[in-house]
Enzyme design. Structure first.
Site, PDB file in Angstrom:
ATOM      1  CE  LYS A 200      -3.562   2.464   2.526  1.00 16.01           C
ATOM      2  NZ  LYS A 200      -4.618   2.391   3.518  1.00 16.01           N
ATOM      3  CE  LYS A 253      -5.821   1.870  -0.666  1.00 15.36           C
ATOM      4  NZ  LYS A 253      -6.360   1.843   0.662  1.00 15.36           N
TER       5      LYS A 253
HETATM    6  C1  PBG Z   1      -7.757   3.412   5.206  1.00 13.11           C
HETATM    7  C2  PBG Z   1      -7.934   3.289   3.743  1.00 13.11           C
HETATM    8  C3  PBG Z   1      -7.679   4.224   2.724  1.00 13.11           C
HETATM    9  C4  PBG Z   1      -8.126   3.658   1.528  1.00 13.11           C
HETATM   10  C5  PBG Z   1      -8.602   2.395   1.847  1.00 13.11           C
HETATM   11  N1  PBG Z   1      -8.454   2.179   3.204  1.00 13.11           N
HETATM   12  C6  PBG Z   1      -7.179   5.612   2.796  1.00 13.11           C
HETATM   13  C7  PBG Z   1      -5.812   5.931   3.165  1.00 13.11           C
HETATM   14  O1  PBG Z   1      -4.978   5.072   3.439  1.00 13.11           O
HETATM   15  O2  PBG Z   1      -5.579   7.117   3.242  1.00 13.11           O
HETATM   16  C8  PBG Z   1      -8.116   4.313   0.190  1.00 13.11           C
HETATM   17  C9  PBG Z   1      -9.100   3.772  -0.791  1.00 13.11           C
HETATM   18  C10 PBG Z   1      -9.350   4.627  -1.976  1.00 13.11           C
HETATM   19  O3  PBG Z   1      -8.693   5.653  -2.218  1.00 13.11           O
HETATM   20  O4  PBG Z   1     -10.259   4.268  -2.736  1.00 13.11           O
HETATM   21  N2  PBG Z   1      -6.501   3.379   5.689  1.00 13.11           N
END
Ligand code: PBG
Length: 329
Positions: A200, A253
């Site tokens: 991520k 991601k």
């Molecule tokens: C929570 C989370 C996030 C996303 C999914 N879970 C946001 C972040 O990490 O700031 C992003 C999903 C998206 O942008 O569609 N931590």
């Protein structure tokens, strides 16, 4: 031309001359079973609230979920990923691990309404903390990894008690997959899976989601715990570590800007890897389509296919309902 010979030169062209022949040699396909649809739930009654930066995506109160589940079912979408917007936020994100919290209630509702819907829950504290960071803060503003792990385990257990099929820790704390697997096993939830947000990245593409989930950090950013976009090998290594720690699915991601990472995980680890086609990726396509600058159907299906082609086994995407409709046409 001479060196290649005449026969191979026109072979690929011959196999592209009509749709039936193209289908014979097609390497990748997209199907509705590939999609996981994100759903935002919030307390209240009669709420179906549009998210400005994500046209077509809404926040729902639980009493408004039934028609949405019906629609997903009619389209053949069988898997949702739940995000909660709590009534009340505090420094420790306590609504996140409250058995009466919004996600827990939504899981129970969906389970009761449609037993065939597979429910994955996002496990993180950022939606629940008043400071918007993904964990417990130290006085110096740094996230305390191990204290956060305890709360994430409590959150995962609470989702499992509500009936979630799978939990998806998105917090990026070290050791979260192993800690959550152990907590689930110790409590007897051996059938509850873990979808690990392994690679991520600290990304600008999460902007619209933070509006949707009201989870933007009130100061600083997430670069101390999310991955540096410059690192490919680190993403592969993180996925390998999550596999060793007990993840059932790993994830990359965002998706579109990180297809190289997906491809390497697919080839080198030979393990199912999901891609999250995130909010910013969705909003860019929707904005361009709304302006008439791109053909939305064509571009969305091409992007989703590209994510599959790069090696994803499944895709979390806000386009899922539209794509499912277009795949039926
Ligand atoms: C929570 C989370 C996030 C996303 C999914 N879970 C946001 C972040 O990490 O700031 C992003 C999903 C998206 O942008 O569609 N931590």
């Amino acid at each position: 031309m001479e060196a290649l010979g005449t026969y191979p030169t026109y072979r690929s062209r011959r196999m592209r001359q009509n749709e039936a022949m193209r289908a014979l040699v097609r390497e990748t396909s997209l199907a509705v079973g590939d999609f996981i649809y994100p759903l935002f739930v919030k307390p209240g009654k009669g709420i179906k609230e549009a998210i400005d930066s994500m046209p077509g995506v809404y926040r729902y109160s639980i009493d408004m979920l039934a028609p949405e589940i019906d629609e997903l079912k009619s389209l053949g979408i069988k898997c949702v990923l739940l995000f909660g917007l709590p009534e009340h936020k505090d420094a420790l994100g306590s609504e996140g691990y409250n058995d009466e919290g919004i996600v827990q209630q939504a899981v129970r509702f969906i389970k009761g309404y449609d037993k065939d819907m597979t429910i994955i829950t996002d496990v993180c504290l950022c939606e629940y903390t008043d400071h918007g960071h993904c964990g417990v803060l130290e006085e110096d503003g740094y996230v305390n990894n191990d204290k956060t792990l305890e709360l994430l385990c409590a959150e995962a257990l609470s989702h499992a008690r509500a009936g979630a099929h799978m939990v998806a820790p998105s917090d990026m704390m070290d050791g979260h997959t192993q800690a959550i697997r152990k907590a689930l096993d110790d409590a007897g939830f051996v059938n509850v899976g873990i979808m690990a947000y392994s690679a991520k990245y600290s990304s600008g593409f999460y902007g619209p989601f933070r509006e949707a989930a009201d989870s933007a950090p009130s100061f600083g950013d997430r670069r101390a715990y999310q991955m540096d976009p410059a690192n490919q090998t680190e993403g592969v290594r993180a996925a390998a570590m999550d596999i060793a720690a007990g993840a059932d699915l790993v994830m990359v991601k965002p998706a579109m800007a990180y297809l190289d990472v997906l491809r390497r995980i697919h080839d080198e680890l030979e393990f199912p890897c999901v891609a999250y086609n995130v909010s910013g990726e969705y909003s860019m396509v929707k904005a361009a389509a709304a302006n008439g600058w791109i053909d939305e159907k064509r571009v969305v299906l091409e992007l989703l296919l590209s994510i599959k082609r790069a090696g994803a086994c499944a895709i979390i995407t806000y386009h899922a309902k539209d794509a499912a409709r277009w795949l039926k046409d």
